[in-house]
Design a protein around this motif. Structure first.
Motif, PDB file in Angstrom:
ATOM      1  N   ASP A 282       0.898  -1.121  -0.037  1.00 24.44           N
ATOM      2  CA  ASP A 282       0.051  -0.100   0.193  1.00 24.44           C
ATOM      3  C   ASP A 282       0.841   1.172  -0.116  1.00 24.44           C
ATOM      4  O   ASP A 282       0.621   2.349  -0.866  1.00 24.44           O
ATOM      5  N   ILE A 283       1.986   1.114   0.878  1.00 29.63           N
ATOM      6  CA  ILE A 283       2.770   2.527   0.869  1.00 29.63           C
ATOM      7  C   ILE A 283       3.659   2.580  -0.455  1.00 29.63           C
ATOM      8  O   ILE A 283       3.866   3.571  -0.940  1.00 29.63           O
ATOM      9  N   ALA A 284       4.084   1.472  -0.745  1.00 30.34           N
ATOM     10  CA  ALA A 284       4.915   1.483  -2.073  1.00 30.34           C
ATOM     11  C   ALA A 284       4.060   1.997  -3.409  1.00 30.34           C
ATOM     12  O   ALA A 284       4.850   2.509  -4.282  1.00 30.34           O
ATOM     13  N   SER A 285       2.922   1.863  -3.569  1.00 36.52           N
ATOM     14  CA  SER A 285       2.123   2.067  -4.454  1.00 36.52           C
ATOM     15  C   SER A 285       1.527   3.343  -4.433  1.00 36.52           C
ATOM     16  O   SER A 285       1.155   4.198  -5.485  1.00 36.52           O
ATOM     17  N   GLY A 286       1.947   4.099  -3.408  1.00 36.91           N
ATOM     18  CA  GLY A 286       1.399   5.333  -3.194  1.00 36.91           C
ATOM     19  C   GLY A 286      -0.028   5.683  -2.721  1.00 36.91           C
ATOM     20  O   GLY A 286      -0.799   6.707  -2.882  1.00 36.91           O
TER      21      GLY A 286
ATOM     22  N   SER B 194      10.962  -5.316   5.143  1.00 37.89           N
ATOM     23  CA  SER B 194       9.945  -5.012   3.744  1.00 37.89           C
ATOM     24  C   SER B 194      10.886  -3.691   3.189  1.00 37.89           C
ATOM     25  O   SER B 194      10.385  -3.395   2.070  1.00 37.89           O
ATOM     26  N   LEU B 195      11.942  -3.320   3.656  1.00 41.45           N
ATOM     27  CA  LEU B 195      12.331  -2.021   3.435  1.00 41.45           C
ATOM     28  C   LEU B 195      12.998  -2.110   1.937  1.00 41.45           C
ATOM     29  O   LEU B 195      12.659  -1.334   0.730  1.00 41.45           O
ATOM     30  N   VAL B 196      13.554  -3.231   1.601  1.00 43.07           N
ATOM     31  CA  VAL B 196      14.043  -3.413   0.062  1.00 43.07           C
ATOM     32  C   VAL B 196      13.293  -3.398  -0.875  1.00 43.07           C
ATOM     33  O   VAL B 196      13.058  -2.683  -1.969  1.00 43.07           O
ATOM     34  N   GLY B 197      12.181  -4.218  -0.620  1.00 37.86           N
ATOM     35  CA  GLY B 197      10.943  -4.343  -1.632  1.00 37.86           C
ATOM     36  C   GLY B 197      10.251  -2.853  -1.747  1.00 37.86           C
ATOM     37  O   GLY B 197       9.875  -2.441  -2.777  1.00 37.86           O
ATOM     38  N   ILE B 198       9.904  -2.121  -0.618  1.00 36.28           N
ATOM     39  CA  ILE B 198       9.425  -0.838  -0.761  1.00 36.28           C
ATOM     40  C   ILE B 198      10.290   0.031  -1.402  1.00 36.28           C
ATOM     41  O   ILE B 198       9.826   0.811  -2.193  1.00 36.28           O
TER      42      ILE B 198
ATOM     43  N   ASP C  97      12.421  -0.443  -3.666  1.00 35.63           N
ATOM     44  CA  ASP C  97      12.585  -1.158  -5.464  1.00 35.63           C
ATOM     45  C   ASP C  97      11.368  -0.541  -6.041  1.00 35.63           C
ATOM     46  O   ASP C  97      11.342  -0.317  -7.102  1.00 35.63           O
ATOM     47  N   THR C  98      10.127  -0.531  -5.333  1.00 30.16           N
ATOM     48  CA  THR C  98       8.906  -0.327  -5.924  1.00 30.16           C
ATOM     49  C   THR C  98       8.427   0.822  -6.139  1.00 30.16           C
ATOM     50  O   THR C  98       7.868   1.305  -6.969  1.00 30.16           O
ATOM     51  N   ALA C  99       8.648   1.713  -5.009  1.00 27.25           N
ATOM     52  CA  ALA C  99       8.066   3.169  -4.955  1.00 27.25           C
ATOM     53  C   ALA C  99       8.634   3.902  -6.096  1.00 27.25           C
ATOM     54  O   ALA C  99       9.884   4.010  -6.222  1.00 27.25           O
ATOM     55  N   SER C 100       7.966   4.925  -6.409  1.00 20.85           N
ATOM     56  CA  SER C 100       8.265   5.947  -7.702  1.00 20.85           C
ATOM     57  C   SER C 100       8.426   7.169  -6.909  1.00 20.85           C
ATOM     58  O   SER C 100       8.682   8.258  -7.752  1.00 20.85           O
ATOM     59  N   PHE C 101       8.459   7.206  -5.618  1.00 20.52           N
ATOM     60  CA  PHE C 101       8.609   8.313  -4.907  1.00 20.52           C
ATOM     61  C   PHE C 101       9.795   8.211  -3.891  1.00 20.52           C
ATOM     62  O   PHE C 101      10.125   7.216  -3.601  1.00 20.52           O
ATOM     63  N   ASP C 102      10.153   9.360  -3.308  1.00 19.89           N
ATOM     64  CA  ASP C 102      11.189   9.311  -2.065  1.00 19.89           C
ATOM     65  C   ASP C 102      10.229   8.676  -0.779  1.00 19.89           C
ATOM     66  O   ASP C 102       9.470   9.318  -0.310  1.00 19.89           O
ATOM     67  N   VAL C 103      10.880   7.664  -0.236  1.00 21.75           N
ATOM     68  CA  VAL C 103      10.337   7.040   0.991  1.00 21.75           C
ATOM     69  C   VAL C 103      10.914   7.618   2.109  1.00 21.75           C
ATOM     70  O   VAL C 103      12.470   7.586   2.177  1.00 21.75           O
ATOM     71  N   GLY C 104      10.516   7.895   3.018  1.00 19.81           N
ATOM     72  CA  GLY C 104      11.004   8.223   4.223  1.00 19.81           C
ATOM     73  C   GLY C 104      10.692   7.213   5.367  1.00 19.81           C
ATOM     74  O   GLY C 104       9.714   6.639   5.367  1.00 19.81           O
ATOM     75  N   VAL C 105      11.570   7.012   6.195  1.00 22.49           N
ATOM     76  CA  VAL C 105      11.705   6.194   7.194  1.00 22.49           C
ATOM     77  C   VAL C 105      11.916   6.874   8.431  1.00 22.49           C
ATOM     78  O   VAL C 105      12.739   7.610   8.725  1.00 22.49           O
ATOM     79  N   GLY C 106      11.481   6.166   9.939  1.00 23.70           N
ATOM     80  CA  GLY C 106      11.792   6.715  11.105  1.00 23.70           C
ATOM     81  C   GLY C 106      11.485   5.687  12.271  1.00 23.70           C
ATOM     82  O   GLY C 106      10.770   4.635  11.828  1.00 23.70           O
ATOM     83  N   PHE C 107      11.945   6.196  13.286  1.00 25.87           N
ATOM     84  CA  PHE C 107      11.767   5.393  14.531  1.00 25.87           C
ATOM     85  C   PHE C 107      10.114   5.246  14.755  1.00 25.87           C
ATOM     86  O   PHE C 107       9.556   6.085  14.097  1.00 25.87           O
ATOM     87  N   MET C 108       9.835   4.164  15.412  1.00 26.81           N
ATOM     88  CA  MET C 108       8.496   4.104  15.858  1.00 26.81           C
ATOM     89  C   MET C 108       8.086   4.951  16.869  1.00 26.81           C
ATOM     90  O   MET C 108       8.760   5.406  17.780  1.00 26.81           O
ATOM     91  N   PRO C 109       6.893   5.902  16.480  1.00 24.54           N
ATOM     92  CA  PRO C 109       6.585   6.781  17.408  1.00 24.54           C
ATOM     93  C   PRO C 109       6.248   6.419  18.734  1.00 24.54           C
ATOM     94  O   PRO C 109       6.158   5.368  19.098  1.00 24.54           O
ATOM     95  N   GLY C 110       6.386   7.321  19.908  1.00 23.48           N
ATOM     96  CA  GLY C 110       6.047   7.124  21.195  1.00 23.48           C
ATOM     97  C   GLY C 110       4.602   7.473  21.395  1.00 23.48           C
ATOM     98  O   GLY C 110       3.893   7.619  20.726  1.00 23.48           O
ATOM     99  N   GLY C 111       4.730   7.761  22.782  1.00 21.82           N
ATOM    100  CA  GLY C 111       3.213   8.245  23.183  1.00 21.82           C
ATOM    101  C   GLY C 111       3.196   9.308  24.318  1.00 21.82           C
ATOM    102  O   GLY C 111       4.561   9.494  24.685  1.00 21.82           O
TER     103      GLY C 111
END
Length: 469
Positions: A299-303, A314-318, A320-334
């Motif tokens: 879902d995220i890789a397809s936009g 899943s990082l490598v697959g995302i 490779d598939t995405a046509s946009f710049d993918v941002g990644v970050g730590f899991m959010p806290g609360g």
């Protein structure tokens, strides 16, 4: 931040996702746990059977194993589900091992499409023979093998083959320790990460980073929803059957709660209820969040969505598939905690108890080769899983995909998974089913989690505590 350590009163640790990204078939907990050796073969025709925890001898003692003078067997197999699409790299490493020496020949066996199917096949072999030398074990499966005496403590056989373990990442290595022994070696290891579409972020006028807390993302989500991006949802939750029990720990921990404190079940206490209520609001009231019908990485890789949480596997697959710049970050806290709130996940490799000492030595010899720093990097490059050795040279990985550095950095704030998910057979499914009822059927979080607490307590008192005693 230093790596998280368990209090002395809590023996052992465990972490990691049924492999995040796989789909778990349903199963009946009573037939699963009550499976006897005599009935194992018949149950393999049913959905996800798994090993029995209703009977069996006490787990083997590490001190009782002696490999003095034992020569390795000439042939063994490795059973894998090829996590992260790793079949090609696994076969390449095996071919290299077979070519490097002539004493041992290893064959690669596709033992199932996911960890659960491997467990079903392993159960059949425990009853009828044909066990492998090495078997892949997910975070929610190895402990039941331990209490059913189906795998060996590895300390003695690793010493016998001269395998050094000091440079395994401490949080990963300690995940497979219990009762003073090592029961598996980390292999396909991951954490969840926050993935986001940088183009959508820019359109919505958001800062180019992941949110520090879920509450902050709750403020961003309406802006993403209102932006002209054409997305299905601003945020997509993972499939209930594949991820919910794993990633919901992050939400619960951020609120100051947990599924359990040691063996005491705490999943229906207010912080966990509040975490699930916040998620329910986003899906069913504010309607900026949804739940994937397939795979959130797709879902995220397809936009189709602006953000999700998914495994580092899943990082490598995302990318490779995405046509946009993918941002990644730590899991959010609360509102209560921003670290450590990230669970680790994935799988390790264990050695069956029911094979010969010669086969166990052969398996350990190959295990030493398979998990070397160089092969850890090769496996990571092919899949996106995190290299399990601290001495592994990740320069090339980070150069090819800078986002991998974020995954590696997050290891420093990983938290040990709660016993209720990782140690209780069927605990992961009970939690995931409860989360699913709230998010997809809009049920009351307090009522649902109180029911889940009863289920988890019943699993422990009926199926685990007697064997530990």
């Amino acid at each position: 931040m230093p790596l998280l350590r368990l209090p002395a009163s809590r023996p052992g640790r465990l972490a990691v996702p049924s492999a995040p990204g796989t789909t778990r078939p349903g199963f009946d907990r009573r037939s699963f746990l009550g499976l006897s050796a005599a009935g194992a073969a018949a149950l393999t025709l049913a959905a996800c059977a798994g090993p029995s925890t209703a009977s069996g001898t006490a787990p083997a003692s590490a001190e009782a194993l002696d490999y003095t003078g034992v020569k390795p067997a000439s042939t063994i197999s490795m059973w894998s589900s090829h996590p992260g699409g790793s079949q090609e790299v696994e076969q390449k490493i095996i071919d290299q091992f077979n070519a490097s020496q002539s004493a041992i020949t290893v064959s690669l066996v596709t033992a199932g499409a996911n960890y659960e199917e491997v467990a079903q096949r392993f159960q059949t072999a425990l009853a009828g023979g044909g066990l492998p030398g090495l078997v892949i074990l997910s975070d929610v499966w190895w402990f039941r093998y331990f209490i059913n005496d189906s795998i060996i403590p590895l300390d003695a056989v690793l010493d016998a083959v001269g395998m050094e373990t000091d440079d395994f990442r401490p949080t990963f290595f300690a995940d497979y320790q219990y009762d003073g022994a090592q029961w598996a070696i980390p292999y396909a290891r991951s954490t969840p990460m926050f993935y986001y579409n940088k183009e959508h972020w820019a359109t919505a006028g958001l800062p180019d980073r992941s949110p520090a807390t879920w509450e902050e993302f709750g403020e961003w989500a309406p802006r993403l929803k209102a932006a002209d991006t054409g997305v299905l949802n601003a945020f997509q939750y993972p499939a209930i059957s594949g991820y919910a029990g794993w990633t919901f720990q992050n939400n619960a921990w951020g609120q100051g709660g947990s599924y359990s404190d040691g063996w005491d079940i705490t999943i229906d206490e207010k912080p966990v209820v509040d975490a699930l209520e916040w998620m329910r609001q986003g899906v069913n009231v504010e309607k900026w969040a949804g739940i994937t019908s397939n795979d959130q990485a797709t879902d995220i890789a397809s936009g189709a969505v602006s953000a999700t949480v998914s495994s580092t596997g899943s990082l490598v697959g995302i990318l490779d598939t995405a046509s946009f710049d993918v941002g990644v970050g730590f899991m959010p806290g609360g509102p209560t905690a921003t670290e450590p709130v990230c669970p680790s996940g994935g799988a390790g490799l264990g050695i069956p108890q029911g094979i010969t000492p010669e086969e166990q030595v052969a398996a350990a010899t190959f295990l030493k080769f398979l998990t070397s720093p160089e092969n850890a990097v090769a496996f990571s490059a092919a899949t996106g899983y995190i290299p399990t050795r601290t001495s592994a040279d990740v320069t090339g990985l980070v150069s090819a995909a800078p986002q991998i550095q974020t995954a590696i950095d997050q290891i420093e704030v990983v938290r040990t998974q709660d016993y209720a998910r990782a140690f209780l057979p069927g605990g992961d499914k009970a939690v995931a089913d409860g989360v699913g009822r709230v998010l997809t059927q809009d049920e009351d979080p307090q009522e649902v989690l109180t029911e889940v607490r009863g289920q988890l307590e019943d699993i422990y008192t009926t199926d685990v505590e007697p064997l530990l005693s």
